[in-house]
Write a protein that holds these residues in place. Structure first.
Motif, PDB file in Angstrom:
ATOM      1  N   ASP A  81     -36.612 -50.357  15.655  1.00  0.00           N
ATOM      2  CA  ASP A  81     -37.068 -50.133  17.029  1.00  0.00           C
ATOM      3  C   ASP A  81     -38.462 -50.700  17.235  1.00  0.00           C
ATOM      4  OD1 ASP A  81     -36.779 -48.829  19.656  1.00  0.00           O
ATOM      5  OD2 ASP A  81     -38.445 -47.595  18.956  1.00  0.00           O
ATOM      6  N   ARG A  84     -38.243 -54.471  17.402  1.00  0.00           N
ATOM      7  CA  ARG A  84     -37.537 -54.959  18.589  1.00  0.00           C
ATOM      8  C   ARG A  84     -38.409 -54.881  19.838  1.00  0.00           C
ATOM      9  NH1 ARG A  84     -33.846 -51.436  18.551  1.00  0.00           N
ATOM     10  NH2 ARG A  84     -32.483 -52.533  17.088  1.00  0.00           N
ATOM     11  N   ASN A  85     -39.314 -53.934  19.884  1.00  0.00           N
ATOM     12  CA  ASN A  85     -40.123 -53.705  21.083  1.00  0.00           C
ATOM     13  C   ASN A  85     -41.574 -54.077  20.802  1.00  0.00           C
ATOM     14  OD1 ASN A  85     -38.060 -52.233  22.842  1.00  0.00           O
ATOM     15  ND2 ASN A  85     -37.981 -51.095  20.926  1.00  0.00           N
ATOM     16  N   HIS A  87     -43.690 -55.757  23.025  1.00  0.00           N
ATOM     17  CA  HIS A  87     -44.594 -55.832  24.156  1.00  0.00           C
ATOM     18  C   HIS A  87     -45.513 -54.618  24.182  1.00  0.00           C
ATOM     19  CE1 HIS A  87     -41.268 -58.527  25.414  1.00  0.00           C
ATOM     20  NE2 HIS A  87     -42.262 -59.226  25.919  1.00  0.00           N
ATOM     21  N   GLU A 106     -43.828 -50.815  24.646  1.00  0.00           N
ATOM     22  CA  GLU A 106     -42.588 -50.669  25.386  1.00  0.00           C
ATOM     23  C   GLU A 106     -41.492 -50.236  24.419  1.00  0.00           C
ATOM     24  OE1 GLU A 106     -41.974 -54.421  27.336  1.00  0.00           O
ATOM     25  OE2 GLU A 106     -43.058 -53.756  29.113  1.00  0.00           O
ATOM     26  N   GLY A 107     -40.630 -49.352  24.880  1.00  0.00           N
ATOM     27  CA  GLY A 107     -39.575 -48.840  24.025  1.00  0.00           C
ATOM     28  C   GLY A 107     -39.958 -47.572  23.284  1.00  0.00           C
ATOM     29  N   ARG A 208     -42.270 -50.818  34.001  1.00  0.00           N
ATOM     30  CA  ARG A 208     -42.894 -51.011  32.678  1.00  0.00           C
ATOM     31  C   ARG A 208     -43.396 -49.687  32.104  1.00  0.00           C
ATOM     32  NH1 ARG A 208     -44.663 -56.399  32.222  1.00  0.00           N
ATOM     33  NH2 ARG A 208     -44.795 -55.972  29.977  1.00  0.00           N
ATOM     34  N   HIS A 246     -35.965 -46.729  24.947  1.00  0.00           N
ATOM     35  CA  HIS A 246     -35.315 -47.635  24.005  1.00  0.00           C
ATOM     36  C   HIS A 246     -34.392 -48.632  24.708  1.00  0.00           C
ATOM     37  CE1 HIS A 246     -33.504 -49.011  20.290  1.00  0.00           C
ATOM     38  NE2 HIS A 246     -32.304 -48.682  20.735  1.00  0.00           N
ATOM     39  N   SER A 249     -36.491 -50.739  27.528  1.00  0.00           N
ATOM     40  CA  SER A 249     -37.760 -51.325  27.089  1.00  0.00           C
ATOM     41  C   SER A 249     -38.912 -50.982  28.016  1.00  0.00           C
ATOM     42  CB  SER A 249     -37.622 -52.852  26.954  1.00  0.00           C
ATOM     43  OG  SER A 249     -36.732 -53.178  25.919  1.00  0.00           O
TER      44      SER A 249
END
Length: 320
Positions: A81, A84-85, A87, A106-107, A208, A246, A249
């Motif tokens: 996780d 993957r995130n 940002h 994010e996430g 966001r 998740h 995002s």
């Protein structure tokens, strides 16, 4: 979360009779069950000839929700996780950004803990202004205590350009949420909206940041008594927050208050207990020295920090 019928195979108590009883109250899915007044449902079950079996079914449902909605704790999943995130969104404060290795991810869910009047709401509004301005992103602010102030948010904007300030404010939406059931409905509705936007390819000012100020004011009132329903609802809200972060995002910021840690010295700890402790990916503690107006932010938990390690910074009120 599935229809109740899908639970019968492994939980025979959730049989046709129990489902019929639930359906008579508009309960067909697990979501319906969570959103219902469960105290009223239990009271109604108590008046039925098969009351013991119905109340047992309600108890089983609560335990299933708490078990099945519990957020993942697997290390590999947390690492995936994190990767993957990537940002990162600025909090609007350089010192806090440094503590969080750049800002909100994010996430992930970030929790800000602090006593009353420590500056939690101010921090949230500064973060909302920062994301709306610096990241050209949408912000949804869920206000549980009627503390949101558009004027105060506008104050955090870095530009004196009126038209730019209006654009920034137009990217921030505020909704009042005063109970846990409305919160669940709001989060579920947001999930549907975000999925619809993906399908229709709507990306302008995509969401966001989601702010919940404060999550503890909604959860604390339902944790009384034996706490079974309250814990299940708390876990369900935590599950929905992590699911939204998740799958869509987005960064999520929630605030929590403090309670006495016991023993001498007047030490405090985050409220909501051990069950909630596993919900946020990052946990910040905010305190204020009212004598000199200094704020101290300590990072209690972060995905990039070893367990048990803490870091802190002190800033002046003028910078906050």
């Amino acid at each position: 979360m599935a229809p109740l019928k899908h639970l019968e195979k492994e939980n025979p108590i959730i049989d046709a009779s129990f489902r019929y009883f639930c359906a008579s109250h508009g309960i067909v899915t697990v979501e319906d069950f969570l959103l219902h007044d469960l105290e009223g449902l239990a009271a109604f079950a108590d008046r039925q000839t098969n009351s013991d079996r119905l109340k047992e079914g309600i108890t089983v449902m609560l335990s299933l929700v708490e078990r099945q909605c519990h957020p993942w704790l697997n290390g590999m999943e947390l690492l995936e996780d994190l990767q993957r995130n990537k940002h990162i969104l600025s909090t609007g404060d350089k010192g806090t950004d440094s503590l969080l290795k750049g800002g909100f991810r994010e996430g992930q869910v970030t929790e800000l803990v602090g006593p009353s009047s420590s500056g939690k709401t101010q921090f949230c509004m500064q973060a909302a202004a920062s994301v709306a301005e610096k990241h050209d992103g949408g912000v949804l602010y869920l206000d549980t205590g009627n503390s949101f102030s558009a004027r105060r948010i506008a104050h955090f904007g870095s530009s004196s350009d009126t038209s730019l300030g209006q654009k920034v404010m137009s990217r921030i939406s505020c909704h009042a949420v005063y109970d846990i059931y409305t919160m669940l409905e709001t989060l579920q509705g947001l999930d549907i909206t975000l999925r619809s936007q993906v399908q229709t390819n709507v990306n302008e000012h995509r969401l966001r940041l989601l702010v919940v100020d404060s999550i503890s004011s909604l959860i604390t009132p339902i944790l009384g008594g034996n706490g079974s329903q309250g814990r299940a609802l708390m876990v369900a809200v935590g599950y929905m927050l992590k699911k939204l972060a998740h799958e869509h995002s987005i960064a999520i910021l929630v605030t929590n208050h403090t309670v006495g840690a016991g023993g001498e010295g007047g030490k405090t700890k985050p409220a909501l207990g051990e069950t909630w402790k596993s919900i946020p990916h990052a946990r910040l503690m905010l305190s204020r020295d009212h004598k000199n107006s200094n704020c101290t932010i300590s990072i209690l938990k972060h995905t990039s920090m070893p367990s048990g390690q803490t870091m802190r910074i002190t800033t002046h009120k003028a910078n906050r």
